[in-house]
Motif scaffolding. Structure first.
Motif, mmCIF file in Angstrom:
data_model
loop_
_atom_site.group_PDB
_atom_site.id
_atom_site.type_symbol
_atom_site.label_atom_id
_atom_site.label_comp_id
_atom_site.label_asym_id
_atom_site.label_seq_id
_atom_site.Cartn_x
_atom_site.Cartn_y
_atom_site.Cartn_z
ATOM 1 N N ARG A 132 -4.607 11.159 -8.355
ATOM 2 C CA ARG A 132 -3.566 12.209 -8.157
ATOM 3 C C ARG A 132 -2.116 11.670 -7.936
ATOM 4 O O ARG A 132 -1.203 12.167 -8.547
ATOM 5 C CB ARG A 132 -4.137 13.330 -7.246
ATOM 6 C CG ARG A 132 -3.252 14.394 -6.985
ATOM 7 C CD ARG A 132 -3.677 15.638 -5.922
ATOM 8 N NE ARG A 132 -3.859 14.870 -4.682
ATOM 9 C CZ ARG A 132 -2.771 14.725 -3.747
ATOM 10 N NH1 ARG A 132 -1.506 15.207 -4.297
ATOM 11 N NH2 ARG A 132 -3.006 14.047 -2.707
ATOM 12 N N LEU A 133 -2.184 11.055 -6.979
ATOM 13 C CA LEU A 133 -0.944 10.417 -6.199
ATOM 14 C C LEU A 133 -0.185 9.565 -7.519
ATOM 15 O O LEU A 133 1.139 9.585 -7.845
ATOM 16 C CB LEU A 133 -0.996 9.478 -5.221
ATOM 17 C CG LEU A 133 -1.339 10.497 -3.811
ATOM 18 C CD1 LEU A 133 -1.598 9.478 -2.658
ATOM 19 C CD2 LEU A 133 -0.068 11.370 -3.619
ATOM 20 N N ALA A 134 -0.911 8.674 -8.309
ATOM 21 C CA ALA A 134 -0.510 7.690 -9.319
ATOM 22 C C ALA A 134 0.160 8.601 -10.466
ATOM 23 O O ALA A 134 1.013 7.993 -11.311
ATOM 24 C CB ALA A 134 -1.625 6.797 -9.612
ATOM 25 N N SER A 135 -0.487 9.883 -10.715
ATOM 26 C CA SER A 135 -0.338 10.410 -11.881
ATOM 27 C C SER A 135 0.925 11.439 -11.683
ATOM 28 O O SER A 135 1.635 12.014 -12.778
ATOM 29 C CB SER A 135 -1.424 11.381 -12.276
ATOM 30 O OG SER A 135 -1.711 12.121 -11.255
ATOM 31 N N LEU A 136 1.351 11.389 -10.685
ATOM 32 C CA LEU A 136 2.577 12.383 -10.113
ATOM 33 C C LEU A 136 3.935 11.718 -10.795
ATOM 34 O O LEU A 136 4.235 10.563 -11.063
ATOM 35 C CB LEU A 136 3.042 12.499 -8.650
ATOM 36 C CG LEU A 136 1.844 13.020 -7.874
ATOM 37 C CD1 LEU A 136 2.394 13.074 -6.315
ATOM 38 C CD2 LEU A 136 1.870 14.705 -8.206
ATOM 39 N N ARG A 154 5.956 1.501 -11.152
ATOM 40 C CA ARG A 154 4.606 2.017 -11.349
ATOM 41 C C ARG A 154 3.524 1.758 -10.530
ATOM 42 O O ARG A 154 3.525 0.726 -9.516
ATOM 43 C CB ARG A 154 4.145 1.141 -12.625
ATOM 44 C CG ARG A 154 2.750 1.303 -13.285
ATOM 45 C CD ARG A 154 2.590 0.450 -14.640
ATOM 46 N NE ARG A 154 2.687 -0.739 -14.655
ATOM 47 C CZ ARG A 154 1.649 -1.556 -14.396
ATOM 48 N NH1 ARG A 154 0.388 -1.078 -14.271
ATOM 49 N NH2 ARG A 154 1.406 -2.871 -14.054
ATOM 50 N N VAL A 155 2.743 2.487 -10.215
ATOM 51 C CA VAL A 155 1.754 2.535 -9.152
ATOM 52 C C VAL A 155 0.451 2.140 -9.681
ATOM 53 O O VAL A 155 -0.089 2.509 -10.634
ATOM 54 C CB VAL A 155 1.452 4.232 -8.528
ATOM 55 C CG1 VAL A 155 0.299 4.186 -7.610
ATOM 56 C CG2 VAL A 155 2.799 4.743 -8.140
ATOM 57 N N GLN A 156 0.014 1.225 -8.800
ATOM 58 C CA GLN A 156 -1.409 0.598 -9.082
ATOM 59 C C GLN A 156 -2.249 0.980 -7.973
ATOM 60 O O GLN A 156 -2.126 1.013 -7.058
ATOM 61 C CB GLN A 156 -1.323 -1.000 -9.483
ATOM 62 C CG GLN A 156 -0.280 -1.218 -10.652
ATOM 63 C CD GLN A 156 0.081 -2.728 -10.635
ATOM 64 O OE1 GLN A 156 -0.981 -3.482 -11.128
ATOM 65 N NE2 GLN A 156 1.103 -3.173 -10.279
ATOM 66 N N GLY A 157 -3.692 0.788 -8.459
ATOM 67 C CA GLY A 157 -4.455 1.000 -7.383
ATOM 68 C C GLY A 157 -5.762 0.099 -7.415
ATOM 69 O O GLY A 157 -6.162 -0.501 -8.161
ATOM 70 N N TYR A 158 -6.334 -0.412 -6.066
ATOM 71 C CA TYR A 158 -7.349 -1.451 -5.758
ATOM 72 C C TYR A 158 -8.285 -0.806 -4.984
ATOM 73 O O TYR A 158 -7.803 -0.391 -3.845
ATOM 74 C CB TYR A 158 -6.506 -2.568 -5.325
ATOM 75 C CG TYR A 158 -5.492 -3.266 -6.292
ATOM 76 C CD1 TYR A 158 -5.632 -4.181 -7.367
ATOM 77 C CD2 TYR A 158 -4.165 -2.845 -6.104
ATOM 78 C CE1 TYR A 158 -4.901 -4.690 -8.269
ATOM 79 C CE2 TYR A 158 -3.249 -3.362 -7.141
ATOM 80 C CZ TYR A 158 -3.597 -4.274 -8.061
ATOM 81 O OH TYR A 158 -2.681 -4.768 -8.979
#
Length: 405
Positions: free
Chosen positions: A241-245, A270-274
């Protein structure tokens, strides 16, 4: 980065040893100008002890051009006024060249390590894909081929010591039957580069929130923008949700959660998640075999200790082999650098540091995330102790810097 660092350390401490490095990916052109993007690049916090290791290898002058020094670390607990600060000028025994550490973008660190390898006798095979591996009485036998080559073009490499420097879920570790112990934190590390309205002045922020720790690490100014590397621990369901804001909404949410200690946040890349987990190999050494890097231990990113612990492992392994070669000559026993007694001696030397660092990374995040009044009081007492007790603060700083060994 683990494999390249170990190869450089072996070349330095064991110059008579024949070392081959197999890297799956193609290496960057060493003649190309190292041009880095202003945003969307991951970074690594290098502790003072690790900077000393790189300095001994003669790498610090090249790395410094791409590094942002950490002059101070501010630790805070959201919702509480008490915090603690580590200052390089005050904690001189835990600093290197007047800094507690430095932050370097991986897009610079990796190529600089490989450029340094070109000045050594290390045989770099890249891009190389390792197929099968078999342990023998003399060490290990690997089958490998150049990326894109036909199966018939497979080559064989025999080695007296095989060091697996893979990431988590290593296919080679699975082949060798090395089991792992894992703890799933059910969280994601949200990583991004952000722009700040004002200069960070070399301050690294570690802020603990209900969902977990947040870090804002200084980066070099680029294209006129003050930059920082963000590592934000999020619950599993929140990070997408945060990355899609949209950028403005993301910045607003980040500012509200982190606060204003670093001033106004004006941009986000750009936001990346691990996914976050603790992964430990049940064995790190066997006769003719050693593990380093994430396949040996993969940690929570709190305090940025993962790569620093790996670098200390690599330095310890290279020094152990170097001492054995100096004491027994270059042909030091039938198993050479893969001798079991030698590898067990290395493991015993590294065990204490690993246990302390892994234990810290595993236990601190849930302590600060807890809403328990008792634990809240304990962590506030801990921060107060760091703020007021020089001996406690100095010991903590030296451990975090990798200098308390």
């Amino acid at each position: 980065m683990a494999g390249a660092s170990l190869a450089l350390l072996l070349a330095h401490h064991c110059p008579a040893l024949q070392v081959s490095l197999l890297e799956r990916h193609a290496l960057p052109d060493s003649n190309a100008v190292l041009s880095l993007p202003s945003f969307d690049t991951r970074a690594t916090a290098i502790a003072a002890g690790s900077l000393q290791i790189f300095d001994e290898l003669g790498l610090w002058p090249a790395l410094r051009a791409y590094a942002a020094p950490i002059s101070r670390v501010d630790v805070s607990d959201r919702g509480h006024s008490m915090g603690a600060s580590l200052n390089a000028a005050r904690e001189s025994e835990a600093s290197f060249d007047g800094m507690l550490g430095a932050v370097i973008e991986n897009a610079a660190l990796g190529p600089l390590l490989y450029r340094a390898l070109e000045k050594t006798r290390v045989d770099v095979l890249a891009p190389a894909e390792v197929g099968d591996v078999a342990m023998t009485a003399d060490g290990a036998v690997l089958s490998w081929r150049a990326a894109g080559a036909k199966e018939a073009d497979q080559q064989t490499l025999r080695t007296r010591l095989l060091v697996v420097a893979d990431g988590t879920g290593s296919p080679l570790c699975r082949q060798l039957g090395i089991a792992t112990q894992e703890v799933d934190y059910h969280q994601q590390a949200l990583v991004a580069t952000v722009g700040l309205q004002r200069d960070h002045a070399g301050v690294a922020f570690e802020r603990f929130t209900d969902s977990g720790p947040m870090a804002l690490l200084p980066l070099p100014r680029r294209d006129g923008i003050h930059r920082a590397a963000l590592v934000w621990t999020c619950e599993q369901g929140d990070w997408e949700r945060l990355a899609s804001l949209p950028e403005d909404a993301f910045i607003g949410h980040l500012q509200q959660t982190f606060g204003w200690r670093a001033g106004r946040i004006v941009r986000a890349g750009r936001v990346q998640g691990y996914p976050l987990k603790l992964s430990l190999a049940r064995e790190q050494v066997r006769r003719g075999l050693a593990l380093v890097g994430n396949c040996a231990h993969f940690l929570h990113p709190v305090a940025g200790q993962g790569f620093n612990l790996t670098l200390r492992d690599c330095d310890g392994l290279a020094r152990t082999i170097g001492r054995a070669m100096a004491g027994k000559g270059t042909d030091f026993g039938q198993a050479g650098p893969g001798e079991l007694d030698l590898l067990q001696a290395y493991w015993r030397e590294r065990q204490h540091d690993q246990q302390l660092t892994i234990g810290f990374s595993d236990r601190v995040p849930p302590l600060f995330a807890s809403r328990s009044l008792l634990l809240s009081g304990l962590r506030q007492a801990g921060l107060l102790g760091l703020a007021l007790a020089p001996a406690l603060r100095s010991g903590f700083a030296r451990q975090a810097a990798g200098l308390a060994l």
